[in-house]
Design a protein around this motif. Structure first.
Motif, PDB file in Angstrom:
ATOM      1  N   GLY A 122     -35.941   0.887 -32.595  1.00 48.42           N
ATOM      2  CA  GLY A 122     -36.702   2.138 -32.594  1.00 48.42           C
ATOM      3  C   GLY A 122     -36.845   2.721 -33.986  1.00 48.42           C
ATOM      4  O   GLY A 122     -37.914   3.209 -34.371  1.00 48.42           O
ATOM      5  N   THR A 139     -40.411   2.925 -35.858  1.00 45.67           N
ATOM      6  CA  THR A 139     -40.840   4.283 -36.220  1.00 45.67           C
ATOM      7  C   THR A 139     -41.147   4.359 -37.711  1.00 45.67           C
ATOM      8  O   THR A 139     -42.132   4.988 -38.127  1.00 45.67           O
ATOM      9  CB  THR A 139     -39.758   5.310 -35.856  1.00 45.67           C
ATOM     10  OG1 THR A 139     -39.472   5.211 -34.453  1.00 45.67           O
ATOM     11  CG2 THR A 139     -40.216   6.723 -36.173  1.00 45.67           C
ATOM     12  N   VAL A 188     -33.929   6.553 -28.109  1.00 42.30           N
ATOM     13  CA  VAL A 188     -33.983   5.184 -27.582  1.00 42.30           C
ATOM     14  C   VAL A 188     -32.584   4.724 -27.176  1.00 42.30           C
ATOM     15  O   VAL A 188     -32.398   4.121 -26.111  1.00 42.30           O
ATOM     16  CB  VAL A 188     -34.588   4.219 -28.627  1.00 42.30           C
ATOM     17  CG1 VAL A 188     -34.429   2.769 -28.183  1.00 42.30           C
ATOM     18  CG2 VAL A 188     -36.066   4.533 -28.851  1.00 42.30           C
ATOM     19  N   TRP A 244     -39.098  -4.127 -22.016  1.00 47.77           N
ATOM     20  CA  TRP A 244     -39.489  -2.762 -22.372  1.00 47.77           C
ATOM     21  C   TRP A 244     -39.395  -2.540 -23.882  1.00 47.77           C
ATOM     22  O   TRP A 244     -40.278  -1.913 -24.484  1.00 47.77           O
ATOM     23  CB  TRP A 244     -38.591  -1.758 -21.630  1.00 47.77           C
ATOM     24  CG  TRP A 244     -38.999  -1.552 -20.214  1.00 47.77           C
ATOM     25  CD1 TRP A 244     -38.356  -1.992 -19.099  1.00 47.77           C
ATOM     26  CD2 TRP A 244     -40.163  -0.853 -19.751  1.00 47.77           C
ATOM     27  NE1 TRP A 244     -39.042  -1.628 -17.966  1.00 47.77           N
ATOM     28  CE2 TRP A 244     -40.145  -0.920 -18.336  1.00 47.77           C
ATOM     29  CE3 TRP A 244     -41.207  -0.185 -20.386  1.00 47.77           C
ATOM     30  CZ2 TRP A 244     -41.147  -0.336 -17.550  1.00 47.77           C
ATOM     31  CZ3 TRP A 244     -42.212   0.398 -19.598  1.00 47.77           C
ATOM     32  CH2 TRP A 244     -42.164   0.316 -18.204  1.00 47.77           C
ATOM     33  N   MET A 245     -38.354  -3.056 -24.475  1.00 47.11           N
ATOM     34  CA  MET A 245     -38.188  -2.922 -25.925  1.00 47.11           C
ATOM     35  C   MET A 245     -39.303  -3.660 -26.665  1.00 47.11           C
ATOM     36  O   MET A 245     -39.802  -3.194 -27.700  1.00 47.11           O
ATOM     37  CB  MET A 245     -36.814  -3.446 -26.339  1.00 47.11           C
ATOM     38  CG  MET A 245     -35.660  -2.560 -25.879  1.00 47.11           C
ATOM     39  SD  MET A 245     -34.086  -3.430 -25.635  1.00 47.11           S
ATOM     40  CE  MET A 245     -33.758  -3.986 -27.300  1.00 47.11           C
ATOM     41  N   PHE A 252     -42.501  -1.724 -26.712  1.00 47.39           N
ATOM     42  CA  PHE A 252     -42.417  -0.671 -27.733  1.00 47.39           C
ATOM     43  C   PHE A 252     -42.707  -1.235 -29.126  1.00 47.39           C
ATOM     44  O   PHE A 252     -43.494  -0.664 -29.892  1.00 47.39           O
ATOM     45  CB  PHE A 252     -41.024  -0.032 -27.692  1.00 47.39           C
ATOM     46  CG  PHE A 252     -40.790   1.009 -28.746  1.00 47.39           C
ATOM     47  CD1 PHE A 252     -41.341   2.265 -28.633  1.00 47.39           C
ATOM     48  CD2 PHE A 252     -40.022   0.721 -29.872  1.00 47.39           C
ATOM     49  CE1 PHE A 252     -41.134   3.233 -29.616  1.00 47.39           C
ATOM     50  CE2 PHE A 252     -39.803   1.669 -30.855  1.00 47.39           C
ATOM     51  CZ  PHE A 252     -40.369   2.937 -30.727  1.00 47.39           C
ATOM     52  N   THR A 253     -42.075  -2.357 -29.454  1.00 50.48           N
ATOM     53  CA  THR A 253     -42.296  -2.949 -30.782  1.00 50.48           C
ATOM     54  C   THR A 253     -43.737  -3.417 -30.941  1.00 50.48           C
ATOM     55  O   THR A 253     -44.338  -3.253 -32.000  1.00 50.48           O
ATOM     56  CB  THR A 253     -41.338  -4.128 -31.032  1.00 50.48           C
ATOM     57  OG1 THR A 253     -41.468  -5.088 -29.984  1.00 50.48           O
ATOM     58  CG2 THR A 253     -39.894  -3.682 -31.105  1.00 50.48           C
ATOM     59  N   SER A 267     -46.389  -2.200 -29.481  1.00 51.40           N
ATOM     60  CA  SER A 267     -47.253  -1.017 -29.610  1.00 51.40           C
ATOM     61  C   SER A 267     -47.190  -0.439 -31.017  1.00 51.40           C
ATOM     62  O   SER A 267     -48.223  -0.097 -31.612  1.00 51.40           O
ATOM     63  CB  SER A 267     -46.846   0.047 -28.588  1.00 51.40           C
ATOM     64  OG  SER A 267     -46.912  -0.467 -27.282  1.00 51.40           O
ATOM     65  N   ALA A 268     -45.974  -0.322 -31.549  1.00 50.02           N
ATOM     66  CA  ALA A 268     -45.812   0.221 -32.901  1.00 50.02           C
ATOM     67  C   ALA A 268     -46.445  -0.705 -33.933  1.00 50.02           C
ATOM     68  O   ALA A 268     -47.104  -0.252 -34.878  1.00 50.02           O
ATOM     69  CB  ALA A 268     -44.324   0.412 -33.214  1.00 50.02           C
TER      70      ALA A 268
END
Length: 535
Positions: A314, A318, A349, A378-379, A382-383, A385-386
C-alpha cells in the motif's frame, strides 16, 4: 450435445463481435469528435497536416494500449486474478482517470533532453515533421512488437523516433556533422544502461520478495495443509480399524463395548473433556487427533506476514500515485505530506488485512491455498489499479507529448519548449489506450502473464509490487529504468524462484529491447523524408 456446444460457441462469437463493434464505434466516434473540436482549436490552420497527425497520434495511443498497458496487466490476468474484460474495466477507469486528472496541463515538446535543436534554424513545419515522424515510427514498431507478443518500451520507441527524424533534419540543415550533433548521446547511453539495469533490479527485488512470501507463507501453508490431510487420514483409518475391531467381538463383548462407547460419546461432547475421562481406545485416539487438529494454528503465516506485506504494498503503490501521478497537478504537495499520505494508506491496509485474517472461519481456515490467494488477489487488484493510474498520468505522455507539440505549432505557428495539453487530448488518447488493449493486447498479456513464468495471485502481486518499488526508487535516485523492462525482469525473478523461467522466450524479447531504438529511428528517418516531400 454437439448442437448445444455449437450454439454456445456461436453465442460467444456474437457477443465478442458486439463488443468489438462497440469499441470500434467508440474509437471512431471519439476521434471524430476530437477532429471536430481540434479543427476549431487549431483555428483550421494546416487542416490536412492536423488530420494526419491526429490519425497517427490516436494510432500511437492505440498501440501503447496493446503493448504497454497489456504488459502492466499481464501478471494480473496470468495469475487468474482478473479476466481480460475485468482488466479492461480497471484500465478504462484508472488509465483514463490518471491521464485526465493527473496527466498535467503542459508537456515538454522534447522530453528528457533527447535532442538539441536550439542551434538550428528549424521552421515550424520541419518541427512538426520531426514529431509526426516519431509518432508514425513508434506506432508501427509497437504494432509489430505487439503482434509478436513482445513487451517493449514505448518511451524508447518514441525516443528512437525523435532521434531518427532529428538526425535527418540536422543533415538537411547542416550536413553530417550537424546531424549527429543534434542528438544528446549521453541520454542514449543511459537508455542502453536501462536495458540491463531495469530487468536486473526488477528481477532481484521480486526474487527476494517472492522468495520470502513463498518461504514464510506458501510453504508454511503447504506443510499445514499436509498436516491437516494427514490427520484426516488418521481419523479415517481409525474409523475403519474400529469397524473391523467391532466385527471381531462376541455379542456380549459388543454389548459391553457399546455401553462404554455411549458413555464416552456423552463425555466427548463436553468442551472440557480430557483424554483420561474416556474409556474406549477409539475415543481416546479420536480425542488426540481432534485435539491436535484444533490446536493447529493454520492461519499463523497469514496473520503474521500478509498484513505487513499488504501495508508495504500500500505504501509503495501510494507513493507511485502521489509522487509520480498527482505531482503533475499539485506542485504544492510537499514530500512530508506525501509520506504522511503513504503512512495513512499503509496503516489502513494493514488494519483491513489483519481484520480479514482474523475473520476467516470454517473451511477457509483449512483450505489455506484458497484463503491465501483470495487475499493476494485483492492486493493485486490494488497494485494493478495504482499502476494503471500512474501509467495513465505519466506514460501517456509518450503519445501526448509529440502530438501536443504538433497541435501547438499548428495553432501558434511557433516552436515552444512546452505545449498545452487540453483535456480533450487526454480523453481521446485514453480511450484509444483502452481500445488498443482490447483489440491487440492479448498476445503481450499472454507473454508476460503466462509464457515467461507461471503466475498465481501471490507471485503476480510480488512481481507488480517489485516493479513499482523499482520504478519509484529509481525515479527518486535518477536512475534510468523502463517500467516495461522492470516488470518483465520481475516476472523472470518469480520464474527463478519457482524454477520455471522460459529463458528461450527471453531471447527475442531482449533482442526487441535492443533494436527498439534503432528500428524506430530508422522508420522515423524514412517517415521524415516522405513527409517533407509530400507537404
Amino acid at each position: 450435445m454437439g448442437i448445444s456446444s455449437s450454439s454456445t460457441g456461436s453465442t460467444k462469437a456474437v457477443g465478442s463481435m458486439r463488443i468489438n463493434l462497440f469499441f470500434a464505434i467508440l474509437l471512431i466516434a471519439m476521434t471524430a469528435y476530437f477532429l471536430w473540436w481540434g479543427l476549431d482549436y487549431t483555428m483550421r490552420q494546416q487542416t490536412t497536416l492536423f488530420i494526419v497527425a491526429t490519425a497517427f497520434g490516436v494510432f500511437m495511443a492505440f498501440n501503447i494500449g496493446g503493448n504497454d498497458v497489456a504488459n502492466s496487466f499481464g501478471t494480473s490476468v496470468g495469475a487468474g486474478t482478473l479476466t481480460i474484460p475485468q482488466a479492461l474495466g480497471i484500465a478504462a477507469i484508472f488509465e483514463v482517470s490518471g491521464a485526465v486528472l493527473a496527466g498535467g496541463e503542459v508537456t515538454d515538446t522534447i522530453r528528457s533532453g533527447i535532442v538539441d535543436l536550439d542551434g538550428l534554424s528549424v521552421t515550424p513545419n520541419q518541427f512538426i515533421y520531426v514529431m509526426l515522424s516519431a509518432l508514425i515510427a513508434a506506432a508501427f514498431w509497437l504494432l509489430f512488437a505487439t503482434r509478436k507478443g513482445l513487451p517493449v518500451s514505448t518511451t524508447h520507441s518514441i525516443i528512437g523516433g525523435v532521434v531518427g527524424s532529428s538526425i535527418v533534419l540536422g543533415f538537411d540543415l547542416g550536413g553530417s556533422a550537424t546531424a549527429l550533433s543534434t542528438v544528446n548521446w549521453g541520454t542514449i547511453g543511459t537508455i542502453a544502461i536501462s536495458w540491463v539495469l531495469s530487468p536486473l533490479l526488477g528481477g532481484v527485488l521480486s526474487y527476494l520478495l517472492y522468495g520470502q512470501i513463498k518461504k514464510n507463507i506458501i510453504e508454511y501453508n503447504d506443510r499445514t495443509e499436509a498436516h491437516i490431510a494427514s490427520l484426516k487420514g488418521e481419523k479415517k483409518t481409525l474409523k475403519q480399524n474400529h469397524k473391523y475391531f467391532l466385527s471381531g467381538l462376541t455379542e456380549s463383548e459388543q454389548l459391553a463395548y457399546t455401553s462404554a462407547m455411549l458413555r464416552d460419546q456423552e463425555i466427548y461432547k463436553d468442551d472440557d473433556c480430557d483424554v483420561e475421562d474416556l474409556e474406549t481406545d477409539y475415543y481416546k485416539k479420536l480425542h488426540t487427533i481432534e485435539h491436535e487438529r484444533t490446536n493447529l494454528d493454520t492461519l499463523k503465516a497469514l496473520k503474521q506476514w500478509v498484513p505487513i506485506i499488504a501495508a508495504a504494498g500500500g505504501a509503495v503503490m501510494t507513493s507511485l500515485v502521489v509522487f509520480k501521478g498527482l505531482k503533475n497537478v499539485n506542485d504544492g504537495l510537499t514530500t512530508l505530506q506525501g509520506f504522511l499520505i503513504m503512512g495513512m494508506i499503509a496503516a489502513l491496509v494493514w488494519l483491513a488485512t489483519f481484520i480479514y485474517t482474523k475473520s476467516i472461519r470454517g473451511k477457509h481456515k483449512e483450505d489455506l491455498t484458497k484463503a491465501t490467494f483470495i487475499m493476494f488477489s485483492w492486493m493485486q487488484v490494488f497494485t494493478a489499479s495504482a499502476f494503471a493510474f500512474s501509467h495513465g498520468s505519466n506514460d501517456i505522455a509518450n503519445a501526448v507529448g509529440p502530438f501536443a507539440a504538433i497541435m501547438d505549432v499548428i495553432r501558434t505557428n511557433s516552436i515552444a519548449t512546452e505545449a498545452a495539453v487540453p483535456p480533450a487530448v487526454m480523453l481521446t488518447f485514453g480511450v484509444a489506450l483502452i481500445v488498443g488493449l482490447w483489440f491487440i493486447g492479448k498476445e503481450v498479456i499472454q507473454t508476460v502473464g503466462t509464457n515467461l513464468a507461471k503466475m498465481h495471485p501471490a507471485s503476480g502481486f510480488s512481481a507488480e509490487l517489485a516493479a513499482a518499488a523499482v520504478v519509484m526508487g529509481a525515479s527518486t535516485m535518477g536512475l534510468p529504468v523502463s517500467s516495461t523492462h522492470t516488470l518483465v525482469g520481475a516476472v523472470l525473478g518469480i520464474g527463478i524462484v519457482n524454477r520455471d523461467t522460459n529463458w528461450a522466450l527471453m531471447k527475442p524479447i531482449g533482442l526487441a529491447w535492443v533494436i527498439t531504438l534503432p528500428a524506430a529511428a530508422t522508420m522515423s528517418a524514412i517517415s521524415y523524408v516522405v513527409l517533407r516531400n509530400i507537404f
